[in-house]
Design a protein around this motif. Sequence first.
Motif, mmCIF file in Angstrom:
data_model
loop_
_atom_site.group_PDB
_atom_site.id
_atom_site.type_symbol
_atom_site.label_atom_id
_atom_site.label_comp_id
_atom_site.label_asym_id
_atom_site.label_seq_id
_atom_site.Cartn_x
_atom_site.Cartn_y
_atom_site.Cartn_z
ATOM 1 N N GLY A 19 -11.003 -3.832 0.036
ATOM 2 C CA GLY A 19 -10.285 -4.856 -0.710
ATOM 3 C C GLY A 19 -11.217 -5.633 -1.622
ATOM 4 N N ARG A 41 -0.388 -6.308 2.152
ATOM 5 C CA ARG A 41 -0.554 -5.004 1.522
ATOM 6 C C ARG A 41 -0.443 -3.858 2.527
ATOM 7 N N TYR A 64 -3.442 -1.282 -3.986
ATOM 8 C CA TYR A 64 -3.851 -2.667 -3.767
ATOM 9 C C TYR A 64 -3.817 -3.475 -5.066
ATOM 10 N N ARG A 71 0.827 -1.211 0.000
ATOM 11 C CA ARG A 71 0.000 0.000 0.000
ATOM 12 C C ARG A 71 0.860 1.258 0.000
#
Length: 502
Positions: free
Chosen positions: A366, A142, A213, A91
């Motif tokens: 997500g 992430r 992402y 990220r």
Amino acid sequence: MKLPRPFYGTNLGRNLSMPRFLVPISLLGALFVASSAAPIHAAPTPFKSAPLFSPTDISFRTLPNGVRAIVKRAPGSPTLSIQVWVRAGSRYESDKESGIAHLLETCCVTASKNQPAKETGEGGLAGAIRKVGGDAGALTSRDSTFFSATVAPQFAPEAMRALADSIMRPDLSEDAVDDAKLEVSDDLARRSLDPVASASDLAYATAYSRHPYRRSAWGDDEIVASIPIAKVRDHHKKFYVGANMSVVIVGDITFEAAQELIRQNFATLPAGTAAVRTLPPDGPLKDREAFRRATLMRDAVALAWRSSSVATPRDVVAMDTLLALWREGIDPSMRQKLIRGGPDSTDNPPLASSYEVDYLTQRDAGLFLITLAGTSDKEKAIKAVTDEVERARKGGLTATEVAHAKQLLRSQYIQQAENAAGQAGSLGFYDMISSYEFAVNYLSLCNSVTAADLQRVAQKYFAPNALVRVELDPIKGQRERPEVPRPGDPNIITASFKGQHS
């Protein structure tokens, strides 16, 4: 997500033993989220305790440099877990440094100032923890990177020193970084042969156009190989700071002793600047398809919908409940249709040889993924999945199904946190993306979820026109180096579609 399992379906780790703690049912994976390695020792013996996360059993302090120190007492536990969580993951990477967090994690566990690497494999963090009879682990997702040590309580000082040395003083010499790049390359090659992991990577790459992402936490082979050593050192200096770090201890230890251990080992860490940043949303998910030819043993197809972020706790737990409903238990309805050919038949051939339902709670929205592998009739299998999703959207789940799913979720959360490593993982995971208090309140949220919540969440996130479908078909023969999907890959074909599976 799955924490109830912080890294429920995805393992991103070094070749150290990694505890499978509850990471939001909704690191790995990554979870997030990684290839699991053979354990150094057997799993710790579970212990029984009072309420899972009673506030009176938790001590929280913030050191002057910003390190968040979280201690949970676990009287009677035969093991003690120390975990260090760092807000460093894909990220926080740019396109030109995809995989640098994973690379740095590899460097940290391989060798440090007082724990040099050894050709026998007994050096670094694993060797230091093995000397006191414990297990070590590491993982990149992430949203974060974490390092862990599980030992007998009397070896807490040695374990803390080993972790601090690995994290604060890793060997970032040219030779060490080059060796780590080779190890990351091997990790990526192994991952690319996994149809479920490959389908997940392709789904994220297809579902996002701007948000980071879209990149795998494992990174990109070519990019990792080209990252200059100066950038690796700068990344460590920027992210491995007090403002980005949470240290968690769970075990049979007093608050005072545990907090003092954290202070002694991490108080000298530079404060730095917190890596928390607000990213622009990627926009609503629209129907997309992606097809890729890959070096795999069997085909795979993944259906992906945008999932809730940690900012909406009730949606998170409702989504965890749907995950439990469709994936867990002896005979969920989705398994009946996919593996048994229907709820009333044991003779029909399976529509898929296996399937996975995965959702990892993350800082930002997500994906909720359902992946099928080895399909006998791809379109029929997809329809079986979307029919089940549509049943939830229309409020067709029975009271018995909802109660069973909630019970499964509660059981998973409790079972995965029955040992010190599981509890530390839950507290640390949530502290990276929200606050450790999310773990404390999880069971209460689970108990309060209703059938109406499940229908609302299904309607909100699982719309028929907000679906990404990705397919992987095996390539006959072997390629020299399998690769993770990247933009411009000639083996990937993307297209839009209009509600074909509603």
